[in-house]
Design an enzyme around this catalytic site. Sequence first.
Site, PDB file in Angstrom:
ATOM      1  N   GLN A  83      -7.384  -0.031  -6.859  1.00  0.00           N
ATOM      2  CA  GLN A  83      -6.058   0.460  -7.274  1.00  0.00           C
ATOM      3  C   GLN A  83      -6.219   1.441  -8.432  1.00  0.00           C
ATOM      4  O   GLN A  83      -6.879   1.129  -9.431  1.00  0.00           O
ATOM      5  CB  GLN A  83      -5.169  -0.715  -7.689  1.00  0.00           C
ATOM      6  CG  GLN A  83      -3.760  -0.282  -8.088  1.00  0.00           C
ATOM      7  CD  GLN A  83      -2.852  -1.464  -8.474  1.00  0.00           C
ATOM      8  OE1 GLN A  83      -3.305  -2.616  -8.543  1.00  0.00           O
ATOM      9  NE2 GLN A  83      -1.595  -1.182  -8.726  1.00  0.00           N
ATOM     10  N   HIS A 102       2.347  -0.634  -4.930  1.00  0.00           N
ATOM     11  CA  HIS A 102       2.765   0.269  -3.856  1.00  0.00           C
ATOM     12  C   HIS A 102       2.047  -0.070  -2.563  1.00  0.00           C
ATOM     13  O   HIS A 102       0.969  -0.665  -2.576  1.00  0.00           O
ATOM     14  CB  HIS A 102       2.502   1.730  -4.235  1.00  0.00           C
ATOM     15  CG  HIS A 102       1.115   1.987  -4.720  1.00  0.00           C
ATOM     16  ND1 HIS A 102       0.722   1.708  -6.017  1.00  0.00           N
ATOM     17  CD2 HIS A 102       0.020   2.457  -4.093  1.00  0.00           C
ATOM     18  CE1 HIS A 102      -0.555   2.016  -6.158  1.00  0.00           C
ATOM     19  NE2 HIS A 102      -1.009   2.463  -5.003  1.00  0.00           N
ATOM     20  N   PHE A 103       2.687   0.332  -1.475  1.00  0.00           N
ATOM     21  CA  PHE A 103       2.130   0.145  -0.135  1.00  0.00           C
ATOM     22  C   PHE A 103       1.810   1.523   0.440  1.00  0.00           C
ATOM     23  O   PHE A 103       2.641   2.427   0.364  1.00  0.00           O
ATOM     24  CB  PHE A 103       3.151  -0.559   0.775  1.00  0.00           C
ATOM     25  CG  PHE A 103       3.471  -1.957   0.334  1.00  0.00           C
ATOM     26  CD1 PHE A 103       2.825  -3.058   0.886  1.00  0.00           C
ATOM     27  CD2 PHE A 103       4.433  -2.188  -0.650  1.00  0.00           C
ATOM     28  CE1 PHE A 103       3.121  -4.347   0.476  1.00  0.00           C
ATOM     29  CE2 PHE A 103       4.736  -3.483  -1.069  1.00  0.00           C
ATOM     30  CZ  PHE A 103       4.070  -4.565  -0.512  1.00  0.00           C
ATOM     31  N   HIS A 104       0.621   1.643   1.029  1.00  0.00           N
ATOM     32  CA  HIS A 104       0.245   2.883   1.699  1.00  0.00           C
ATOM     33  C   HIS A 104       0.516   2.734   3.193  1.00  0.00           C
ATOM     34  O   HIS A 104       0.131   1.714   3.793  1.00  0.00           O
ATOM     35  CB  HIS A 104      -1.264   3.123   1.578  1.00  0.00           C
ATOM     36  CG  HIS A 104      -1.798   3.271   0.187  1.00  0.00           C
ATOM     37  ND1 HIS A 104      -2.148   4.488  -0.346  1.00  0.00           N
ATOM     38  CD2 HIS A 104      -2.081   2.362  -0.782  1.00  0.00           C
ATOM     39  CE1 HIS A 104      -2.631   4.321  -1.576  1.00  0.00           C
ATOM     40  NE2 HIS A 104      -2.594   3.037  -1.863  1.00  0.00           N
ATOM     41  N   ASP A 158       1.997  10.854  -0.302  1.00  0.00           N
ATOM     42  CA  ASP A 158       0.806  10.825  -1.145  1.00  0.00           C
ATOM     43  C   ASP A 158       0.255  12.245  -1.277  1.00  0.00           C
ATOM     44  O   ASP A 158       0.104  12.947  -0.272  1.00  0.00           O
ATOM     45  CB  ASP A 158      -0.250   9.894  -0.505  1.00  0.00           C
ATOM     46  CG  ASP A 158      -1.341   9.498  -1.476  1.00  0.00           C
ATOM     47  OD1 ASP A 158      -2.017  10.399  -2.018  1.00  0.00           O
ATOM     48  OD2 ASP A 158      -1.528   8.287  -1.694  1.00  0.00           O
ATOM     49  N   ILE A 159      -0.003  12.683  -2.503  1.00  0.00           N
ATOM     50  CA  ILE A 159      -0.470  14.070  -2.688  1.00  0.00           C
ATOM     51  C   ILE A 159      -1.974  14.237  -2.437  1.00  0.00           C
ATOM     52  O   ILE A 159      -2.468  15.355  -2.389  1.00  0.00           O
ATOM     53  CB  ILE A 159      -0.117  14.650  -4.085  1.00  0.00           C
ATOM     54  CG1 ILE A 159      -0.606  13.743  -5.214  1.00  0.00           C
ATOM     55  CG2 ILE A 159       1.365  14.935  -4.199  1.00  0.00           C
ATOM     56  CD1 ILE A 159      -0.587  14.428  -6.574  1.00  0.00           C
TER      57      ILE A 159
END
Length: 137
Positions: free
Chosen positions: A96, A102-104, A33-34
Site C-alpha cells: 500500500q 481503497h479498492f482497485h 488511477d493515474i
Amino acid sequence: MAYDDQNIFARILRGELPAIKVYEDDKVLAFMDIMPQAEGHTLIIPKTPAITLLDLPGEDAAYTIQIVQKIAKAIEKGLGAKGIVLMQLSGASAGQTVPHVHFHLIPSSVHELGKHAATMGDTDKIKAQAEKIKSAL
Ligand code: AMP
C-alpha cells in the site's frame, strides 16, 4: 498509526488535488488511477478517514463494496472488459502506497498486470476511458 489527513486521497476528497472522477455520492468516490496497471484501472474510496480495510467500520466497508460492484459492471459494459481484477492492499507491507483505504478495479488478468504505481498513464486516454465508464453507470 494515526490517519494522515494530508495523504493524496484525503486531498482529492477535499478538492485540493484533481482527479478524473467516474462516480461520487455522499459516502464514496471513484476515480481513475493515474499510474494504471491496465487500461481502465479505477480506484474506489470510502470518504471515511481510514487507513486500511481493517480500520474501516463494517457498514462503510459493506456500502463501499456495493459501489465497487456497480463500477465493475460499468467497466465491463463501458470498456468491454472480459475480466476484472479486484485488488485491495492493506498496509505498507502489502505494498500500500497511499494511506487511505481503497479498492482497485483493474480490467486485466492477474497474469498480465503492469507494475504497481510505477508509470504515469496518458491523461487523454484515461479521460476517454472514464467517459466510457461513466456512460455505462
Ligand atoms: P496502493 O499502493 O494500493 O495504496 O495504491 C495507490 C494507487 O494510487 C496506485 O495505484 C497509484 O498509481 C494511485 N495514485 C497515486 N496518486 C494518485 C493520484 N493523484 N490520482 C490517482 N491515482 C493515484
